[in-house]
Scaffold this motif. Structure first.
Motif, short mmCIF file in Angstrom:
data_model
loop_
_atom_site.label_atom_id
_atom_site.label_comp_id
_atom_site.label_asym_id
_atom_site.label_seq_id
_atom_site.Cartn_x
_atom_site.Cartn_y
_atom_site.Cartn_z
N LEU A 181 -1.34 -21.27 -10.89
CA LEU A 181 -0.26 -20.33 -11.15
C LEU A 181 0.02 -20.26 -12.65
N PRO A 182 -0.08 -19.08 -13.27
CA PRO A 182 0.24 -18.98 -14.70
C PRO A 182 1.71 -19.16 -14.99
N ASP A 183 2.55 -18.91 -13.98
CA ASP A 183 4.00 -19.12 -14.09
C ASP A 183 4.49 -19.77 -12.81
N LEU A 184 5.47 -20.67 -12.94
CA LEU A 184 6.03 -21.32 -11.76
C LEU A 184 6.92 -20.41 -10.95
N GLY A 185 7.57 -19.45 -11.61
CA GLY A 185 8.49 -18.58 -10.87
C GLY A 185 9.54 -19.39 -10.15
N PRO A 186 9.73 -19.16 -8.84
CA PRO A 186 10.77 -19.89 -8.11
C PRO A 186 10.48 -21.37 -7.92
N LEU A 187 9.26 -21.80 -8.26
CA LEU A 187 8.96 -23.23 -8.20
C LEU A 187 9.59 -24.00 -9.36
N ALA A 188 9.96 -23.30 -10.44
CA ALA A 188 10.50 -23.99 -11.62
C ALA A 188 11.77 -24.79 -11.31
N PRO A 189 12.78 -24.19 -10.66
CA PRO A 189 13.96 -25.00 -10.35
C PRO A 189 13.67 -26.12 -9.36
N LEU A 190 12.73 -25.92 -8.43
CA LEU A 190 12.35 -27.00 -7.51
C LEU A 190 11.74 -28.16 -8.28
N ALA A 191 10.88 -27.84 -9.25
CA ALA A 191 10.26 -28.89 -10.06
C ALA A 191 11.33 -29.65 -10.85
N GLY A 192 12.32 -28.94 -11.37
CA GLY A 192 13.39 -29.60 -12.09
C GLY A 192 14.19 -30.54 -11.21
N LEU A 193 14.48 -30.10 -9.99
CA LEU A 193 15.22 -30.96 -9.06
C LEU A 193 14.41 -32.19 -8.67
N LEU A 194 13.10 -32.01 -8.48
CA LEU A 194 12.23 -33.14 -8.14
C LEU A 194 12.19 -34.16 -9.28
N SER A 195 12.13 -33.67 -10.51
CA SER A 195 12.13 -34.60 -11.64
C SER A 195 13.44 -35.37 -11.71
N ASP A 196 14.55 -34.70 -11.39
CA ASP A 196 15.85 -35.38 -11.38
C ASP A 196 15.88 -36.49 -10.33
N VAL A 197 15.33 -36.21 -9.15
CA VAL A 197 15.31 -37.22 -8.08
C VAL A 197 14.48 -38.42 -8.52
N CYS A 198 13.30 -38.17 -9.09
CA CYS A 198 12.43 -39.28 -9.51
C CYS A 198 13.09 -40.12 -10.60
N ALA B 291 16.29 -40.55 -11.17
CA ALA B 291 17.61 -41.09 -10.83
C ALA B 291 17.56 -42.61 -10.71
N ALA B 292 18.70 -43.25 -11.02
CA ALA B 292 18.78 -44.72 -10.90
C ALA B 292 18.53 -45.16 -9.47
N LYS B 293 19.04 -44.40 -8.49
CA LYS B 293 18.81 -44.68 -7.08
C LYS B 293 18.28 -43.40 -6.42
N PRO B 294 16.97 -43.18 -6.50
CA PRO B 294 16.40 -41.94 -5.95
C PRO B 294 16.67 -41.78 -4.46
N SER B 295 16.95 -40.56 -4.05
CA SER B 295 17.17 -40.26 -2.64
C SER B 295 15.85 -39.83 -2.01
N ALA B 296 15.28 -40.67 -1.17
CA ALA B 296 14.01 -40.34 -0.53
C ALA B 296 14.11 -39.10 0.36
N PRO B 297 15.17 -38.95 1.19
CA PRO B 297 15.26 -37.74 2.01
C PRO B 297 15.31 -36.46 1.18
N ARG B 298 16.08 -36.50 0.08
CA ARG B 298 16.16 -35.32 -0.80
C ARG B 298 14.80 -35.05 -1.45
#
Length: 291
Positions: free
Chosen positions: A123-140, A142-149
């Motif tokens: 994909l040359p652009d993430l499009g709607p995947l960009a905010p998902l990628a940002g949220l995934l990086s936040d989860v990883c 995090a001090a206490k990552p949420s596995a279900p999230r």
């Protein structure tokens, strides 16, 4: 069940910025990397398992399937197991990316029957995947990552990668309506004004409204809302929380999203998602990407 990805990489020109952050899920691992690279940094990569790469901050790699081969700009990609890929960083600077590793058996469970898992998606652009990628990086990170999230976000990112890949194969950008659809996907997390759509189509607002209604039979607002809610449905069935779905799809807040979703489907988002997950085909929604 634990899963340990195995990958071979021979790269030069990158310096780690902090420790690798990893999240172990159900037969799936999500890695969050922060590195600094010089211009031209890169090398070759090959994994024994399927791998997804989502690059943050609107950065890209140049990918090719052979050393010295034709390169493609990639903000995100799916690399099948065993496929060797050559990657280069065109411009020096920090590079943050999220990688998702999983065995082919787990990937087959998440994807629609008939999905070609032996074919890469770039994909040359993430499009709607960009905010998902940002949220995934936040989860990883995090001090206490949420596995279900993390599980919900990773599943959604995997299926959406193939959805966007199919949409691209249908010829996005070939007509003015394709151009508008690509614009909506790219700006999914934001409010999209009619004036923005008119400019993307190269028309005045008045001419745009008339032309659009003749072509689609609906108003631009309803058409954009349909694309946003279609994407929201795909996220909901994978368990992405309503608040984050509202954020990713550009609604003002969760209440606004819930009202719009109920008006469209007749059910509250959480209730609709539970019904879909309990259905005979499981939690996979594949909307027509040409909608």
């Amino acid at each position: 069940m634990s899963f340990h990805p195995r990958m071979y990489a021979a790269v030069q020109g990158f310096q780690p910025l902090g420790e690798l952050k990893s999240l172990s899920l159900d037969r799936m691992v999500v890695d969050y990397w922060r590195v600094r690279g010089r211009a031209g940094a890169g090398g070759r990569y090959a994994s024994l398992h399927p791998r997804f790469v989502l690059i943050l901050d609107d950065r890209r790699l140049s990918l090719s399937r052979a050393r010295g081969g034709a390169a493609e700009p990639a903000a995100g990609c799916y690399i099948p197991a065993g496929l060797e890929i050559w990657g280069t960083l065109p411009e020096a600077g920090e590079l943050r990316h999220v990688d998702i590793h999983l065995p082919r058996s787990r990937l087959r469970e998440l994807t629609e029957p008939g999905t070609p898992l032996d074919r890469p998606v770039i994909l040359p652009d993430l499009g709607p995947l960009a905010p998902l990628a940002g949220l995934l990086s936040d989860v990883c990170a995090a001090a206490k990552p949420s596995a279900p999230r993390g599980e919900a976000l990773a599943r959604a990112a995997v299926t959406e990668m193939f959805h966007l890949g199919r949409a691209g194969q249908l010829g996005h950008g070939e007509t003015w309506l394709d151009t508008l659809r690509a614009h909506v996907l790219d700006q999914m997390a934001h409010r999209i004004a009619i004036d923005d759509l008119a400019r993307a189509a190269g028309l005045s607002r008045t001419h745009f409204n008339r032309t659009f209604r003749r072509a689609t039979g609906q108003s631009p607002y309803r058409w954009v809302l349909g694309l946003k809610l279609g994407y929201a449905r795909r996220l909901l069935v994978h368990g992405v929380p309503c608040a984050e779905v509202a954020q990713v799809t550009g609604f003002a807040d969760q209440a606004h999203f819930s009202r719009s979703f109920r008006a469209e489907t007749g059910a509250a988002p959480a209730h609709w998602a539970r019904e879909q997950a309990a259905g005979p085909n499981g939690p996979i929604v594949q909307d027509n990407p040409s909608r």
